[in-house]
Design an enzyme around this catalytic site. Structure first.
Site, PDB file in Angstrom:
ATOM      1  N   CYS A  51     -82.766  -4.759   5.077  1.00  0.00           N
ATOM      2  CA  CYS A  51     -83.342  -5.984   4.668  1.00  0.00           C
ATOM      3  C   CYS A  51     -82.521  -7.076   5.632  1.00  0.00           C
ATOM      4  CB  CYS A  51     -82.578  -6.274   3.165  1.00  0.00           C
ATOM      5  SG  CYS A  51     -80.805  -6.159   3.338  1.00  0.00           S
ATOM      6  N   PRO A  52     -83.157  -8.470   5.663  1.00  0.00           N
ATOM      7  CA  PRO A  52     -82.854  -9.662   6.183  1.00  0.00           C
ATOM      8  C   PRO A  52     -81.529  -9.883   5.992  1.00  0.00           C
ATOM      9  CG  PRO A  52     -84.587 -10.296   4.738  1.00  0.00           C
ATOM     10  CD  PRO A  52     -84.362  -8.678   4.766  1.00  0.00           C
ATOM     11  N   ARG A  63     -78.253  -6.578   9.635  1.00  0.00           N
ATOM     12  CA  ARG A  63     -77.414  -7.523   9.933  1.00  0.00           C
ATOM     13  C   ARG A  63     -75.967  -7.181   9.392  1.00  0.00           C
ATOM     14  NH1 ARG A  63     -80.384  -8.720  13.389  1.00  0.00           N
ATOM     15  NH2 ARG A  63     -81.521 -10.542  13.918  1.00  0.00           N
ATOM     16  N   GLU A  99     -69.767 -10.480  14.958  1.00  0.00           N
ATOM     17  CA  GLU A  99     -70.311 -10.035  16.127  1.00  0.00           C
ATOM     18  C   GLU A  99     -70.361 -10.911  17.325  1.00  0.00           C
ATOM     19  OE1 GLU A  99     -73.941  -7.637  15.171  1.00  0.00           O
ATOM     20  OE2 GLU A  99     -74.919  -9.216  16.231  1.00  0.00           O
ATOM     21  N   HIS A 133     -74.982  -3.709  18.741  1.00  0.00           N
ATOM     22  CA  HIS A 133     -76.350  -4.284  18.312  1.00  0.00           C
ATOM     23  C   HIS A 133     -77.597  -3.956  19.183  1.00  0.00           C
ATOM     24  CE1 HIS A 133     -78.267  -8.019  15.954  1.00  0.00           C
ATOM     25  NE2 HIS A 133     -79.261  -7.100  16.282  1.00  0.00           N
TER      26      HIS A 133
HETATM   27  P1  NAD Z   1     -89.517  -7.298   7.184  1.00  0.00           P
HETATM   28  O1  NAD Z   1     -89.269  -8.853   6.841  1.00  0.00           O
HETATM   29  O2  NAD Z   1     -90.521  -6.732   7.532  1.00  0.00           O
HETATM   30  O3  NAD Z   1     -88.603  -6.676   6.023  1.00  0.00           O
HETATM   31  C1  NAD Z   1     -87.323  -6.837   5.307  1.00  0.00           C
HETATM   32  C2  NAD Z   1     -87.581  -6.225   3.836  1.00  0.00           C
HETATM   33  O4  NAD Z   1     -86.243  -6.660   3.294  1.00  0.00           O
HETATM   34  C3  NAD Z   1     -88.712  -6.843   3.160  1.00  0.00           C
HETATM   35  O5  NAD Z   1     -89.714  -6.073   2.589  1.00  0.00           O
HETATM   36  C4  NAD Z   1     -88.133  -7.812   1.970  1.00  0.00           C
HETATM   37  O6  NAD Z   1     -88.637  -8.184   0.952  1.00  0.00           O
HETATM   38  C5  NAD Z   1     -86.863  -7.053   2.018  1.00  0.00           C
HETATM   39  N1  NAD Z   1     -85.684  -7.740   1.292  1.00  0.00           N
HETATM   40  C6  NAD Z   1     -85.353  -8.922   1.235  1.00  0.00           C
HETATM   41  N2  NAD Z   1     -84.382  -9.430   0.504  1.00  0.00           N
HETATM   42  C7  NAD Z   1     -84.001  -8.195  -0.170  1.00  0.00           C
HETATM   43  C8  NAD Z   1     -82.979  -7.958  -1.177  1.00  0.00           C
HETATM   44  N3  NAD Z   1     -82.088  -8.863  -1.463  1.00  0.00           N
HETATM   45  N4  NAD Z   1     -82.755  -6.477  -1.513  1.00  0.00           N
HETATM   46  C9  NAD Z   1     -83.807  -5.611  -0.916  1.00  0.00           C
HETATM   47  N5  NAD Z   1     -84.868  -6.014  -0.084  1.00  0.00           N
HETATM   48  C10 NAD Z   1     -84.808  -7.019   0.193  1.00  0.00           C
HETATM   49  O7  NAD Z   1     -88.172  -7.363   8.366  1.00  0.00           O
HETATM   50  P2  NAD Z   1     -88.218  -6.098   9.305  1.00  0.00           P
HETATM   51  O8  NAD Z   1     -88.948  -6.394  10.768  1.00  0.00           O
HETATM   52  O9  NAD Z   1     -88.240  -4.797   8.777  1.00  0.00           O
HETATM   53  O10 NAD Z   1     -86.571  -6.267   9.798  1.00  0.00           O
HETATM   54  C11 NAD Z   1     -85.406  -6.231   8.742  1.00  0.00           C
HETATM   55  C12 NAD Z   1     -84.250  -6.676   9.371  1.00  0.00           C
HETATM   56  O11 NAD Z   1     -83.800  -5.735  10.437  1.00  0.00           O
HETATM   57  C13 NAD Z   1     -84.259  -7.961  10.228  1.00  0.00           C
HETATM   58  O12 NAD Z   1     -84.405  -9.177   9.230  1.00  0.00           O
HETATM   59  C14 NAD Z   1     -83.026  -8.159  11.240  1.00  0.00           C
HETATM   60  O13 NAD Z   1     -81.989  -8.676  10.538  1.00  0.00           O
HETATM   61  C15 NAD Z   1     -82.927  -6.646  11.425  1.00  0.00           C
HETATM   62  N6  NAD Z   1     -83.009  -6.009  12.822  1.00  0.00           N
HETATM   63  C16 NAD Z   1     -82.200  -5.626  13.398  1.00  0.00           C
HETATM   64  C17 NAD Z   1     -82.306  -5.155  14.738  1.00  0.00           C
HETATM   65  C18 NAD Z   1     -81.256  -4.577  15.605  1.00  0.00           C
HETATM   66  O14 NAD Z   1     -81.270  -4.338  16.776  1.00  0.00           O
HETATM   67  N7  NAD Z   1     -80.161  -3.943  14.766  1.00  0.00           N
HETATM   68  C19 NAD Z   1     -83.702  -5.327  15.261  1.00  0.00           C
HETATM   69  C20 NAD Z   1     -84.465  -6.119  14.647  1.00  0.00           C
HETATM   70  C21 NAD Z   1     -84.287  -6.291  13.304  1.00  0.00           C
END
Ligand code: NAD
Length: 328
Positions: free
Chosen positions: A205-206, A234, A263, A295
């Site tokens: 999730c974000p 995150r 981080e 990360h």
């Molecule tokens: P996305 O927007 O496609 O999906 C996020 C999902 O989380 C959505 O379906 C949303 O409804 C859900 N969500 C929001 N609030 C929530 C809650 N309180 N409880 C449960 N679900 C909830 O985003 P994505 O492209 O799948 O990316 C997700 C996250 O991954 C990004 O926001 C970013 O922080 C993280 N990320 C990390 C890396 C890394 O290198 N580690 C790389 C890219 C993204």
């Protein structure tokens, strides 16, 4: 042609930028991350291109605006590090790279799970000391285990797709269930049920006000005894102090973290010549059942290629007055 300063630029990105830019825009690179000390470097530019290591808090955004910056082009999908209220007040356009490669992150999360569940790093470290005994290396099958996915957006769904191949039972929790998951056997359940039933919980999730410390003392205590938690989302989604506490009780069997709530200033930097001051991080890193990676879940050639190409497209679209992938 837009004049853009690329903060936190890493050597491996430059060739991709030069290839996809092909002279369309003036791109200048600085390895410095954006901060109060480095914001002055944006003078004379129309836009800045930022990564997750860059600070985009109110005072820095105000300063960028004073310097004439109109565009913040993020090289990340997440935008939790940007003060959107300040950016809006300054009339800035903020764009991002929303789906550059969900598979890159999802595959890494699965890699972390296997590293933890099969004690791959422990075996590697023991092997370096020529200890090839199997004692302490017992793992468990993923087949038939229950995996809980928090956040079933692009990355969560890519993860579900892979993990279903292991023959796992998949539970999910999302504030907006994903309707495109009908080809997979996923059951949406309450958050508490997911915690109680999952052998492994993977976060996708974000980070936003609703997910900040979503995993705190109570939630960890509600997780199944012996469960693993994997965070490639995150750092702020987990209260690290609570995680350390529950790991010490033995209630959770382990954690794999590609992100960490403090981080900034730690990851993406070589600290071999200075002392890391963050005691909490050092404690976490020393735990035998914890894996910390810096990360890097996004870091594949395919993802970097897509990030840079999308960033150039984002800059060009802004220049043409038709911004794409716009948050603001
Ligand atoms: P996305 O927007 O496609 O999906 C996020 C999902 O989380 C959505 O379906 C949303 O409804 C859900 N969500 C929001 N609030 C929530 C809650 N309180 N409880 C449960 N679900 C909830 O985003 P994505 O492209 O799948 O990316 C997700 C996250 O991954 C990004 O926001 C970013 O922080 C993280 N990320 C990390 C890396 C890394 O290198 N580690 C790389 C890219 C993204």
């Amino acid at each position: 042609m837009m004049k853009i300063l690329i903060y936190s630029s890493q050597e491996f990105e430059k060739n991709y930028f030069n290839k996809f830019n092909a002279g369309q825009h003036q791109l200048d690179f600085t390895a410095d991350s954006l901060s109060l000390e480095t914001v002055h470097k944006a003078k004379g530019y129309e836009g800045v291109c930022c990564f997750v290591a860059d600070s985009l808090e109110e005072n820095i955004i105000l300063k960028l605006s004073e310097l004439g910056i109109k565009l913040i082009a993020l090289r990340s999908a997440g935008y939790d590090h940007v003060d959107m209220v300040a950016a809006k007040k300054c009339g800035m356009t903020v764009v991002r790279v929303p789906d550059y490669s969900p598979q890159a992150v999802a595959e890494f999360a699965v890699g972390l799970i296997l590293a933890l569940s099969r004690k791959i790093l422990k075996a590697y470290i023991q092997g370096l000391e020529h200890n090839f005994k199997l004692e302490g290396l017992m793992g468990f099958n993923l087949n038939q285990k229950t995996i809980g996915i928090v956040g079933t957006g692009k990355i969560g769904m890519a993860f579900a797709q892979i993990i279903s191949g292991f023959g796992c039972r998949i539970l999910a929790n999302d504030i907006a269930p994903n309707m495109s998951c009908h080809n997979l056997d996923i059951s949406y359940v309450d958050f508490k049920d997911l915690l109680e039933q999952s052998d492994i919980v993977s976060l996708h999730c974000p980070l936003n006000p609703s997910t900040y410390h979503l995993f705190d003392h109570l939630e960890f205590s509600q997780m199944k005894k012996g469960a693993l938690i994997v965070n490639t989302a995150r750092g702020g989604v987990i209260n690290t102090k609570a995680l350390i506490k529950i790991l010490k009780t033995g209630h959770l069997a382990g954690a794999a973290l590609d992100v960490y709530e403090k981080e900034k200033g730690l990851f993406f930097i070589d600290h071999r010549k200075d002392m890391i001051q963050d005691e909490q991080f050092l404690e976490l890193q020393k735990m035998p059942n914890v894996i910390v990676t810096p990360h890097q879940a996004f870091l594949t050639t395919e993802a970097i290629s897509n990030i840079t190409q999308m960033t150039i497209d984002n800059i060009t679209a802004f220049e043409n007055g038709k911004p794409i992938h716009q948050i603001l």
